[in-house]
Scaffold this motif. Sequence first.
Motif, PDB file in Angstrom:
ATOM      1  N   THR A 200      20.876 -26.092 -20.429  1.00  0.00           N
ATOM      2  CA  THR A 200      21.841 -26.897 -19.688  1.00  0.00           C
ATOM      3  C   THR A 200      22.614 -26.036 -18.699  1.00  0.00           C
ATOM      4  OG1 THR A 200      23.322 -26.607 -21.571  1.00  0.00           O
ATOM      5  CG2 THR A 200      22.213 -28.742 -21.355  1.00  0.00           C
ATOM      6  N   MET A 201      22.801 -26.570 -17.500  1.00  0.00           N
ATOM      7  CA  MET A 201      23.565 -25.877 -16.464  1.00  0.00           C
ATOM      8  C   MET A 201      24.440 -26.890 -15.736  1.00  0.00           C
ATOM      9  SD  MET A 201      22.087 -24.003 -13.047  1.00  0.00           S
ATOM     10  CE  MET A 201      22.965 -24.201 -11.485  1.00  0.00           C
ATOM     11  N   ALA A 202      25.696 -26.558 -15.569  1.00  0.00           N
ATOM     12  CA  ALA A 202      26.619 -27.383 -14.795  1.00  0.00           C
ATOM     13  C   ALA A 202      27.077 -26.594 -13.577  1.00  0.00           C
ATOM     14  CB  ALA A 202      27.828 -27.792 -15.633  1.00  0.00           C
ATOM     15  N   ASP A 203      26.828 -27.143 -12.405  1.00  0.00           N
ATOM     16  CA  ASP A 203      27.351 -26.573 -11.163  1.00  0.00           C
ATOM     17  C   ASP A 203      28.633 -27.317 -10.846  1.00  0.00           C
ATOM     18  OD1 ASP A 203      28.014 -25.797  -8.618  1.00  0.00           O
ATOM     19  OD2 ASP A 203      26.091 -26.295  -7.710  1.00  0.00           O
ATOM     20  N   VAL A 204      29.775 -26.664 -11.077  1.00  0.00           N
ATOM     21  CA  VAL A 204      31.078 -27.315 -10.905  1.00  0.00           C
ATOM     22  C   VAL A 204      31.806 -26.756  -9.686  1.00  0.00           C
ATOM     23  CG1 VAL A 204      31.245 -27.821 -13.366  1.00  0.00           C
ATOM     24  CG2 VAL A 204      32.252 -25.708 -12.489  1.00  0.00           C
ATOM     25  N   SER A 205      31.035 -26.386  -8.670  1.00  0.00           N
ATOM     26  CA  SER A 205      31.622 -25.727  -7.498  1.00  0.00           C
ATOM     27  C   SER A 205      32.781 -26.507  -6.899  1.00  0.00           C
ATOM     28  CB  SER A 205      30.542 -25.508  -6.437  1.00  0.00           C
ATOM     29  OG  SER A 205      29.608 -24.546  -6.858  1.00  0.00           O
ATOM     30  N   HIS A 206      32.660 -27.829  -6.860  1.00  0.00           N
ATOM     31  CA  HIS A 206      33.723 -28.630  -6.257  1.00  0.00           C
ATOM     32  C   HIS A 206      34.972 -28.672  -7.114  1.00  0.00           C
ATOM     33  CE1 HIS A 206      32.762 -30.812  -2.511  1.00  0.00           C
ATOM     34  NE2 HIS A 206      31.530 -30.409  -2.784  1.00  0.00           N
ATOM     35  N   ILE A 207      34.795 -28.707  -8.421  1.00  0.00           N
ATOM     36  CA  ILE A 207      35.930 -28.954  -9.312  1.00  0.00           C
ATOM     37  C   ILE A 207      36.274 -27.747 -10.172  1.00  0.00           C
ATOM     38  CG2 ILE A 207      35.589 -31.451  -9.367  1.00  0.00           C
ATOM     39  CD1 ILE A 207      34.143 -31.061 -12.068  1.00  0.00           C
ATOM     40  N   PRO A 219      32.443 -27.971 -19.026  1.00  0.00           N
ATOM     41  CA  PRO A 219      31.109 -28.055 -19.633  1.00  0.00           C
ATOM     42  C   PRO A 219      30.889 -27.037 -20.749  1.00  0.00           C
ATOM     43  CG  PRO A 219      30.965 -27.966 -17.236  1.00  0.00           C
ATOM     44  CD  PRO A 219      32.382 -27.694 -17.588  1.00  0.00           C
ATOM     45  N   LEU A 220      31.550 -25.870 -20.652  1.00  0.00           N
ATOM     46  CA  LEU A 220      31.367 -24.850 -21.682  1.00  0.00           C
ATOM     47  C   LEU A 220      31.923 -25.316 -23.017  1.00  0.00           C
ATOM     48  CD1 LEU A 220      32.227 -21.652 -19.610  1.00  0.00           C
ATOM     49  CD2 LEU A 220      29.963 -22.597 -20.115  1.00  0.00           C
ATOM     50  N   ASP A 221      32.933 -26.169 -22.977  1.00  0.00           N
ATOM     51  CA  ASP A 221      33.472 -26.719 -24.220  1.00  0.00           C
ATOM     52  C   ASP A 221      32.465 -27.643 -24.899  1.00  0.00           C
ATOM     53  OD1 ASP A 221      35.834 -25.369 -23.752  1.00  0.00           O
ATOM     54  OD2 ASP A 221      36.878 -27.108 -22.921  1.00  0.00           O
ATOM     55  N   THR A 228      28.210 -22.729 -13.278  1.00  0.00           N
ATOM     56  CA  THR A 228      28.381 -22.007 -12.022  1.00  0.00           C
ATOM     57  C   THR A 228      29.468 -22.678 -11.198  1.00  0.00           C
ATOM     58  OG1 THR A 228      26.692 -23.324 -10.860  1.00  0.00           O
ATOM     59  CG2 THR A 228      25.950 -21.319 -11.993  1.00  0.00           C
ATOM     60  N   THR A 229      30.167 -21.870 -10.419  1.00  0.00           N
ATOM     61  CA  THR A 229      31.165 -22.429  -9.512  1.00  0.00           C
ATOM     62  C   THR A 229      31.395 -21.472  -8.362  1.00  0.00           C
ATOM     63  OG1 THR A 229      33.434 -23.297  -9.284  1.00  0.00           O
ATOM     64  CG2 THR A 229      33.135 -21.432 -10.784  1.00  0.00           C
TER      65      THR A 229
END
Length: 420
Positions: A200-207, A219-221, A228-229
């Motif tokens: 699983t990977m979350a790209d949270v660059s905007h937030i 997402p890490l929780d 990534t951000t």
Amino acid sequence: MPTSDQRAQLAQSDHEIFLALKGEEARQRAGLELIPSENYAFPEVLTLLGSAFTNKYSEGYPGRRYYGGQEHTDRIETLARDRAKALFRAEHANVQPLSGSPMNQAVYLGLLEPGDTILAMDLSHGGHLTHGAPVSHMGRLFNFVRYKTDPSTGAIDFDQLRAVARQTRPKLVVCGYSSYPRDYDYADFRRVADEVGALTMADVSHIGGLIAANVMRNPLDAGFDFMTTTTHKSLRGPRGGLILCKEKFAKKIDASVFPGLQGGPHMNQVAAAAVTFRLAALPAFRAYAEAVLGNAKALAEALLARRVRLVTGGTDNHLLVIDTVQSFGIDGAVAQEVLDRVGLTTNKQVIPDDPNPPMRPSGIRLGTPAPTARGMGEAEMAEIGAIIAEALAANGDHAAEESLAARTRALTSRFPVPGL
């Protein structure tokens, strides 16, 4: 910011560039940035980006550099990593990616093989170019499959997402967005990934900044393997990338960034990121992040009150998307130009299953991180919403646009740009 002596030197040595700098400063002061991926960096960030760290080459990692003279660069990179881990509750952090694109590429290339399948959000439904758009190199190197939003609600269609995952058995499930105005329950993505045995990977660059401030979910929780951000946008730091992951992936990620993908890091950027992570951990930043969300809702309400159609009908985060074709009978490219003329900087934006081409899409995208950084609140969002609606309705009316531009200048004159 450059000192007065440094500015005078630039004016003398390259007057054309100096004039462009002055012009951009004037544009930022008089107008208002409403592009959700843009923001005003902390003044400390501007200082460090123009610092002596710009001169230093630091190929490698702290304690394992290829060049000498690294006592101070090792210190700032170690601080940046430790602060990032604490801020986002991560086991490992790599602060060297030069921007968002190589940041995401480093995850793909470090954990997968060419041709592997990756499940990611469709670009027109709110995903990002780096999530495997066909025009990107990653889109050619890996087999990206798509999930979309529900046409009736604009929310992610998890039934379709799960069906695609079961059919294609991806090695990696990516979530994250550039124009999706809602929050995620990351546990939903995690359950789908676990079902098909995917990472699983979350790209949270905007937030990223909103997650750092604990006003949006992390997402890490939810047990994500990678997050990534970028470090600018809602974080108000330098332009750069950050990879956070579980400790068991640390060596692969570090090797993928260097020497796998890039050479020496930009140490002025790393230093600026380090101070950004410290500032983002302070109570004042949480107040800022809460105001970003409150302002986004206020702006959405102001537009909805004028019968402007918003994708998903509103927002849970810092951005919103206007369907300008349905609302005003003009495409997003025209709408962007109209708003430029009244001092509001936006960007044309595709909407889900947009029938129009990307350069003349059906919408525009707005965000509140930058006006909030200038100190604007919900009353100012009401005025901005009115200016937007009136300007787009009066498309081509020169007198109306002049009047609206004056209203924008009156608004921005009360709220200085941080650091300028």
